[in-house]
Design an enzyme around this catalytic site. Structure first.
Site, PDB file in Angstrom:
ATOM      1  N   HIS A   1       0.790  -1.236   0.000  1.00  0.00           N
ATOM      2  CA  HIS A   1       0.000   0.000   0.000  1.00  0.00           C
ATOM      3  C   HIS A   1       0.812   1.271   0.000  1.00  0.00           C
ATOM      4  CE1 HIS A   1      -4.196  -1.276   0.641  1.00  0.00           C
ATOM      5  NE2 HIS A   1      -3.662  -2.349   1.199  1.00  0.00           N
TER       6      HIS A   1
ATOM      7  N   LYS B   1      -8.735  14.086   4.106  1.00  0.00           N
ATOM      8  CA  LYS B   1      -7.853  12.919   4.114  1.00  0.00           C
ATOM      9  C   LYS B   1      -6.917  13.075   5.302  1.00  0.00           C
ATOM     10  CE  LYS B   1      -6.554  13.995  -0.134  1.00  0.00           C
ATOM     11  NZ  LYS B   1      -6.589  12.743  -0.846  1.00  0.00           N
ATOM     12  N   ARG B   2      -6.186  12.044   5.682  1.00  0.00           N
ATOM     13  CA  ARG B   2      -5.215  12.163   6.762  1.00  0.00           C
ATOM     14  C   ARG B   2      -4.236  13.300   6.475  1.00  0.00           C
ATOM     15  NH1 ARG B   2      -4.909   9.233  11.476  1.00  0.00           N
ATOM     16  NH2 ARG B   2      -2.655   9.022  11.253  1.00  0.00           N
TER      17      ARG B   2
ATOM     18  N   LYS C   1       0.718  14.328   1.126  1.00  0.00           N
ATOM     19  CA  LYS C   1      -0.587  14.644   0.545  1.00  0.00           C
ATOM     20  C   LYS C   1      -0.719  16.135   0.227  1.00  0.00           C
ATOM     21  CE  LYS C   1      -3.089  10.751   2.740  1.00  0.00           C
ATOM     22  NZ  LYS C   1      -3.854  10.112   1.639  1.00  0.00           N
TER      23      LYS C   1
ATOM     24  N   THR D   1      -8.492   6.600  -2.321  1.00  0.00           N
ATOM     25  CA  THR D   1      -9.861   6.128  -2.561  1.00  0.00           C
ATOM     26  C   THR D   1     -10.831   7.284  -2.376  1.00  0.00           C
ATOM     27  OG1 THR D   1      -9.900   5.341  -0.271  1.00  0.00           O
ATOM     28  CG2 THR D   1      -9.569   3.688  -2.003  1.00  0.00           C
TER      29      THR D   1
ATOM     30  N   LYS E   1     -14.425   8.391  -4.445  1.00  0.00           N
ATOM     31  CA  LYS E   1     -15.719   8.743  -3.836  1.00  0.00           C
ATOM     32  C   LYS E   1     -16.218  10.077  -4.378  1.00  0.00           C
ATOM     33  CE  LYS E   1     -13.965   6.695   0.430  1.00  0.00           C
ATOM     34  NZ  LYS E   1     -13.331   7.074   1.725  1.00  0.00           N
TER      35      LYS E   1
HETATM   36  C1  LIG Z   1     -12.034   7.289   1.950  1.00  0.00           C
HETATM   37  C2  LIG Z   1     -11.534   7.719   3.267  1.00  0.00           C
HETATM   38  C3  LIG Z   1     -10.170   7.966   3.474  1.00  0.00           C
HETATM   39  C4  LIG Z   1      -9.142   7.854   2.352  1.00  0.00           C
HETATM   40  O1  LIG Z   1      -9.008   9.113   1.738  1.00  0.00           O
HETATM   41  P1  LIG Z   1      -7.782   9.422   0.739  1.00  0.00           P
HETATM   42  O2  LIG Z   1      -8.134  10.759   0.168  1.00  0.00           O
HETATM   43  O3  LIG Z   1      -7.782   8.353  -0.294  1.00  0.00           O
HETATM   44  O4  LIG Z   1      -6.548   9.453   1.563  1.00  0.00           O
HETATM   45  C5  LIG Z   1      -9.748   8.380   4.711  1.00  0.00           C
HETATM   46  N1  LIG Z   1     -10.625   8.548   5.721  1.00  0.00           N
HETATM   47  C6  LIG Z   1     -11.941   8.342   5.558  1.00  0.00           C
HETATM   48  C7  LIG Z   1     -12.856   8.578   6.709  1.00  0.00           C
HETATM   49  C8  LIG Z   1     -12.448   7.922   4.345  1.00  0.00           C
HETATM   50  O5  LIG Z   1     -13.757   7.682   4.203  1.00  0.00           O
END
Ligand SMILES: *Cc1c(COP(=O)(O)O)cnc(C)c1O
Length: 840
Positions: free
Chosen positions: A385, A576-577, A582, A685, A689
């Site tokens: 990953h 995101k984190r 990022k 991911t 979304k």
């Molecule tokens: C989808 C999701 C992530 C992943 O987000 P990325 O932008 O791909 O890092 C992280 N936290 C939550 C709560 C999510 O639903």
């Protein structure tokens, strides 16, 4: 629990009856409550009265939430019991997904959707004078993961149940999940996430199926009828108690299992110390043992937690392997194990399962080494990953040998035999041997878990096309050469049930009205929306759904955080984190640049009004990430308090980003920020979304962004920044951020404004480390992509002004991204890695 009056289908003859059963009702699992409004009301009230022990008139919201959850749960229960028995009875191959994290999100809505009971439940509760929305809001989401990796595991088990693939998800029942984030003076403060405080209606403990898990001690050789064998004499052990959670498929009656392990001190252990009269020592030992499943580790955490983390990893994979072997029974022919199970390793966290299976086969079941190794190599597959070298897990030989001495011996032997093969192929090439050894020698002797997984796994996959290519070419090229055909790609996906159908009912209605509801389980159906992008009526309905989602988000933010969202603003979202790779800082620099323009720029500038929304947790030990959170809040406060920015710019940073918040934020977004440095984000991911919910992406050519752009088309995607080869080239040549700073007036103004203390009450020291980092020490090259980013953002402004064209692009994003369903990811795993046929 609701005792069932078997009103609907009778005993299922296909399922064998328990031995000795005579009563007709015992011949099959009892079918649960009636699926009509009256039946639902009756079951709900029964659960409220007999399980919670309260009358409706005296019940709290928690009581009602539990009673509702029990009612939905009972409905799934019959199928669940049946599916467990059937999977064992049939000779099915089971996918055992091993993941240290599952970021599940709330369960109630998901299970209502899966059972098709949502409307009935809503009406039934209304007849009891209850608004179901109040009960939904009472659920605390189980936050048993950090971010994308944990959410991916949750999406995958949803898809497997929907696709009828026999699957058990294995993981850890952390008593405290990911911390709850609050802000004090703009700075992150972590609160414990005590998600189990009120109990959870969705989990079922099975103490009778507990496994004993050992640690420490030493190994010894012994003579077993002329064969020399090794055995492990452990120093201490704990009980692993399984808690089962239901994983229902979408309206298909299938219920798979998520089995999470909880640590419990063994009574034998306690008793011995108790009898010696040392009460305090007994309690201490118990606390020590039970600490194993106490907390989820935030990524990038401090080394103090390392030993406990290795304990967690071994604890849950050992319990899972023994659990699976118990299911197969003592008489099972282990040479057939690869026909019955595939263990999918979600990153390196579960890789210690490899020597554990070898230990079971060789030491306990007395197979010879070669036979055991052949079985093991067919039973595992590994998903990588990351691309960040520091994220490739290693365990010091000292620690591993102390905690798991027999496993270290086994790893050494695997390594020796592997290096023999390397020598056979390439001769005594020391550099190659050093580069392929599972054991690293510097800076200390350590076990490279990714190498172990690569050597043991039948397949190794990356999580997006670009990531898999970089894995093969840059991260593990020596292994790709050695094992032709072992490396493959499976691009990540997200479940359309939770992230479109459930999170976005407004858009779901618009889609279903146009093309029917087949898309929920076959997301490629969304293609049929493509021609409707040119239909003014459809565009209007689509835009109305987006506006409704903004109003819904405004309501949620007001109630949750006292924040407000202007529905007329473009909603520009980065959730995101928080991590430097990022590049949340790129977004901050853009906001500061717009603010600067607003104060000093061309007054005729008629850029559309924008609200920037952030959501991000920083690992508690990650100082730079926490400073960036502080800066975002500081910039936000300055802009939001400045009357000159009113109606033009706003910054929202609701704390505690989690799945529940994602479900209201993402459907409301216009613009999706995916701005990682090319070559650093494995897949992402969140990006999927957003596209599926009709946001346009501004992004670099990184991770799955590449595939999103290819699918939606360049004209419906705002690409900017260096490509991965350009990043490599600049890095090799020497990255000098100050040159970018000197050469770009806008960049200079933005950085100088931050450095001047404009966002920290004149105190220049507060954000100095952030600015210095960007100017002198930034591995993620924020300044190199700034100009290109601002240019792309200006193009976004222009595009947004033509709202019809924007909506058209948004529709095409939805229509063309059905590929990112996690159902498709699962099909790819099945075809390329698992070879498990669906149940008939
Ligand atoms: C989808 C999701 C992530 C992943 O987000 P990325 O932008 O791909 O890092 C992280 N936290 C939550 C709560 C999510 O639903």
């Amino acid at each position: 629990m609701s005792d069932a009056s078997a009103s609907t289908p009778g005993p299922d003859a296909a399922v064998p009856a328990p031995a000795g059963a005579t009563h007709p009702l015992a011949l099959a699992p009892v079918i649960g409550p009636a699926s009509d409004i009256d039946g639902f009301v009756r079951e709900f009230l029964l659960n409220l009265n007999f399980d919670r022990g309260v009358a409706l008139s005296a019940s709290s919201v928690t009581d009602r939430y539990f009673a509702l959850a029990y009612t939905v749960r009972d409905y799934l229960m019959a199928r669940w019991l049946e599916d467990v028995r059937r999977a064992i009875a049939d000779d099915a191959k089971v996918v055992a997904y091993l993941s240290a994290e599952y970021l599940l999100g709330r369960q109630l809505d998901n299970n209502l959707l899966a059972t098709g009971l949502a409307d009935i439940a809503t009406e039934a509760l209304a007849q009891c004078g209850i608004d179901i929305a109040d009960l939904r809001a009472a659920e605390v989401e189980p936050g048993l993961g950090n971010g994308g990796l944990g959410r991916l595991a949750a999406c995958f088990i949803d898809s497997l149940a929907t696709m009828r693939v026999p699957n058990v998800g294995y993981g850890i029942r952390y008593e405290y999940g990911i911390f709850r984030q609050t802000f004090v003076d703009g700075q992150q403060v972590e609160q414990p996430d005590s998600w189990l405080e009120l109990g959870s209606p969705w989990e079922f403990p099975h103490p009778e199926a507990a496994q004993t898990i050992s640690f420490g001690g030493h190994t010894e050789k012994y003579d077993d009828d002329g064969v020399e064998r090794s055995r492990w004499v452990p120093g201490w052990n704990v009980q692993a108690v399984p808690y089962n959670l239901m994983v229902p498929g979408y309206e298909n009656g299938v219920v798979n299992t998520l089995r999470l392990w909880s640590a419990k001190a063994t009574t034998a252990f306690d008793l011995r110390i108790f009898n010696s009269g040392d009460y305090e020592e007994a309690v201490r030992a118990q606390t020590y043992a039970e600490n194993i499943s106490k907390v989820l580790y935030p990524e990038d955490s401090t080394p103090q937690g390392k030993e406990l983390r290795l304990q967690q990893q071994y604890f849950f994979v050992a319990a899972s392997i023994h659990d699976l072997l118990d299911l197969l029974g003592p008489a099972f022919d282990l040479t057939r194990l690869p026909e019955r199970v595939i263990f999918q390793l979600n990153d390196t966290h579960p890789v210690i399962a490899v020597p554990e299976l070898m230990r079971v086969l060789v030491d306990e079941r007395k197979l010879d080494w070669d036979a055991a190794w052949e079985i093991t190599q067919k039973c595992f597959a590994y998903t990588c990953h990351t691309l960040l070298p520091e994220a490739l897990e290693v365990w010091s030989v000292e620690l591993l040998g102390r905690l798991l001495p027999r496993h270290l011996e086994i790893i050494y032997r695997i390594n020796e035999e592997f290096l023999d093969e390397v020598r056979e192929r390439y001769g005594h090439d020391l550099i190659r041997l050093r580069d392929m050894s599972i054991i690293a020698e510097f800076p200390e002797r350590a076990v490279r878990m990714a190498y172990l997984a690569t050597i043991a796994g039948a397949k190794v996959n990356g999580v997006a096309e670009l990531h898999s290519q970089l894995l093969r070419d840059k991260v593990l090229p020596q292994f790709n050469e050695f094992f032709p055909g072992k490396f493959t790609n499976v691009t990540n996906g997200v479940t359309p049930r939770r992230f479109v159908r459930q999170a976005n009912p407004a858009l779901s209605r618009v889609i279903t009205d146009a093309i029917g509801d087949g898309w929920i389980t076959d997301l490629d159906e969304l293609r049929r929306l493509e021609p409707l992008a040119d239909d003014a009526g459809f565009r209007a309905a689509f835009a109305q759904a987006k506006a409704a989602n903004k109003r819904r988000l405004d309501g949620v933010l007001r109630a949750r955080d006292g924040l407000a969202l202007d529905e007329d603003h473009m909603l520009d979202v980065m959730v995101k984190r928080l991590h430097e790779y990022k590049r949340q800082m790129l977004k901050v620099l853009h906001i500061v640049t717009l603010y600067d323009r607003l104060l000093w720029g061309d007054p005729a500038d008629d850029a559309p009004a924008r609200t920037f929304l952030f959501g991000a947790k920083a690992a508690p030990g990650y100082t730079m990430a926490k400073r960036i959170i502080h800066l975002i809040n500081a910039v936000g406060k300055t802009i939001n308090d400045d009357p000159r920015a009113r109606g033009k710019l706003a910054v929202l940073f609701p704390p505690n980003y989690n799945v529940t918040l994602a479900e209201t934020v993402i459907p409301a977004a216009d613009l999706s920020e995916q701005v990682s440095l090319a070559g650093k984000e494995a897949s992402g991911t969140g990006n999927m979304k957003f596209a599926l919910n009709g946001a346009l992406t501004i992004g670099t050519d990184d991770g799955a962004n590449v595939e999103i752009r290819q699918l939606v088309g360049d004209e419906n995607f705002f690409l900017f920044g260096m490509s991965e080869p350009e990043v490599e080239e600049l890095w090799a040549k020497g990255y000098h951020p100050t040159a970018f700073y000197q050469a770009d007036e806008n960049l200079k103004r933005a950085l100088d404004l931050i450095a001047s203390g404009a966002f920290s009450g004149g105190d220049r020291s507060v954000f100095e480390p952030v600015v210095s980092n960007l100017l002198y020490d930034d591995r993620f090259m924020v300044l190199a992509d700034y100009a290109s980013y601002i240019q792309a953002q200006d193009a976004v402004d222009v595009a947004y002004r033509d709202s019809d064209a924007w909506t058209r692009s948004a529709i095409l994003n939805v229509a063309r991204t059905g590929f990112f369903s996690s159902d498709r990811s699962m099909r790819d795993y099945i075809d390329r890695i698992w070879h498990t046929p669906p149940l008939a």
